[in-house]
Enzyme design. Structure first.
Site, short mmCIF file in Angstrom:
data_model
loop_
_atom_site.label_atom_id
_atom_site.label_comp_id
_atom_site.label_asym_id
_atom_site.label_seq_id
_atom_site.Cartn_x
_atom_site.Cartn_y
_atom_site.Cartn_z
N SER A 377 0.84 -1.20 0.00
CA SER A 377 0.00 0.00 0.00
C SER A 377 0.87 1.25 0.00
O SER A 377 2.07 1.21 0.29
CB SER A 377 -0.93 0.00 1.20
N HIS A 378 0.24 2.37 -0.31
CA HIS A 378 1.00 3.62 -0.49
C HIS A 378 1.83 3.98 0.73
O HIS A 378 3.04 4.24 0.63
CB HIS A 378 0.03 4.77 -0.81
#
Length: 420
Positions: A377-378
């Site tokens: 994820s970011h």
């Protein structure tokens, strides 16, 4: 021709970069320690988010060079554009202001929830960005650039060790050629994974400037946008303003509650009561914004519960997924709205999630705790690239942790302890 070039070049190159960023560490684990394997994928050039964050740090370095401007940052209030206007009168502020215009021209379309066209972006409301710079003034000059160079050096050192270890044995020459190729692809196109999002938000900014008056609800658009060919329409030329003037809408932001076919037909529709159409949609938005999304939703709509099995979990500690190695202690800062809340240098960022519009906060963060996210994820990726310990998937973190509490974040085991 443009679409053909996009499909022929960008799509396969970006796909190759994403694939190699996963494949190379998996193959390298046999020859490197976990920390060296992680170092192998850090400091990759060409990532537009990393370049943006380094540019924010450069702005802080420029502001620090002017004592008058640094003192002016201490008086940063709620009106960012009034503050910027006053800054033009200060001695030594010109280098910062010139770099600021360049930054807004390039990155002004970014911001929290940036793919939501109705959300404010930095060209409309630059206050959060100025607050990040103000908090960064206490840091060591050039610290972010130095950290980036250290990651690049660590990556190269890990790669050389990988070649030396993998080159032994009968098939050593073949393995060396394979790792050389994978590393070349990673460093050449591995940074492209953020390009499509960056292009999308810039296109959305162009659409928004046609639809919606920049001044409504936010400060005026900075001049920097017009320097990059992003001319903002005058206040009365936007679609939303014309619809208000025609009596179709009550206020400009009603436009965000119209569907695309409705926006096309509204001009010739003399019967529909658009206020009656929009009102329940506003209420529905306010209702759904209060919901807390589950950590996992399957393709069948199921929301299975998530549990972590961690040996010797300290009493009262919160468990999650370790995504960036290291252990850090610091003061927690729970951020729910990055438009209004900012981190001081050295605080631990606690949030439900992050997106690229949040990443300037990482400049000041000593650690990261997120309720939602996984290894890719970011927030996890940015935390590794910034070398800050991070644990994600910590359920209820923003409710169980309060701003000001002291935390210990163990990014090796996935444990968050509340120390005070």
């Amino acid at each position: 021709p443009g679409l053909f070039a996009f499909l022929l070049n960008w799509v396969p190159e970006a796909a190759a970069g994403v694939a190699v960023s996963r494949l190379l560490p998996r193959l390298a684990r046999r020859y490197l320690s976990p920390k060296e394997t992680e170092a192998l994928t850090l400091g990759i050039p060409g990532n537009v988010v990393n370049e943006m964050n380094l540019a924010v740090s450069d702005l802080a370095d420029l502001a620090r060079q002017s004592p008058a401007l640094a003192a002016h940052f201490e008086r940063l209030g709620d009106d960012a554009h009034a503050w910027l206007s006053q800054a033009t009168q200060l001695d030594g502020a010109e280098p910062f202001l010139s770099a600021w215009d360049d930054f807004i021209a390039r990155y002004g379309a970014r911001g929290p929830s940036e793919i939501d066209i109705a959300s404010p972006h930095w060209y409309e409301d630059p206050l959060p960005l100025l607050q990040v710079i103000a908090a960064q003034l206490d840091a060591e000059p050039g610290a972010q650039r130095a950290r980036w160079r250290a990651m690049e050096a660590g990556r190269q050192a890990a790669f050389e060790k990988l070649l030396a270890a993998a080159g032994r044995g009968p098939l050593g020459g073949l393995r060396r050629r394979l790792f050389h190729r994978l590393y070349h692809v990673l460093t050449e196109v591995g940074g492209m994974r953020e390009h499509h999002k960056f292009l999308a938000v810039r296109v959305l900014a162009e659409v928004k400037r046609v639809l919606y008056p920049c001044r409504t609800g936010f400060p005026a658009c900075p001049d920097g946008l017009e320097r990059d060919g992003l001319e903002s329409p005058s206040h009365n030329d936007t679609i939303a303003e014309m619809l208000v003037a025609a009596g179709k809408l009550d206020k400009p932001d009603d436009i965000w509650f119209l569907r695309w076919p409705e926006l096309l037909s509204i001009w010739d529709d003399a019967e529909t009561d658009w206020a009656a159409v929009i009102a329940p949609r506003r209420e529905a938005l306010a209702h759904y914004q209060k919901f807390t999304p589950p950590v996992i939703i399957t393709s069948d709509g199921e929301t299975p519960s998530v549990s972590y099995q961690i040996a010797d979990l300290p009493p009262g500690a919160l468990a999650g997924t370790p995504v960036s190695s290291g252990v850090v202690e610091g003061v927690a800062h729970v951020v729910r709205d990055p438009q209004r809340e900012q981190l001081s240098h050295g605080e631990i960022l606690v949030a439900a999630y992050t997106d690229p519009g949040w990443t300037p906060l990482f400049i000041n963060a000593a650690g990261l705790v997120l309720e939602i996210g996984g290894t890719l994820s970011h927030g996890s990726v940015v935390a590794r690239e910034y070398g800050i310990p991070a644990v994600v998937g910590v359920r209820g973190a923003t409710q169980k942790i309060r701003t000001g509490q002291r935390l210990r974040v163990d990014g090796d085991r996935g444990v968050v302890e509340i120390l005070s």
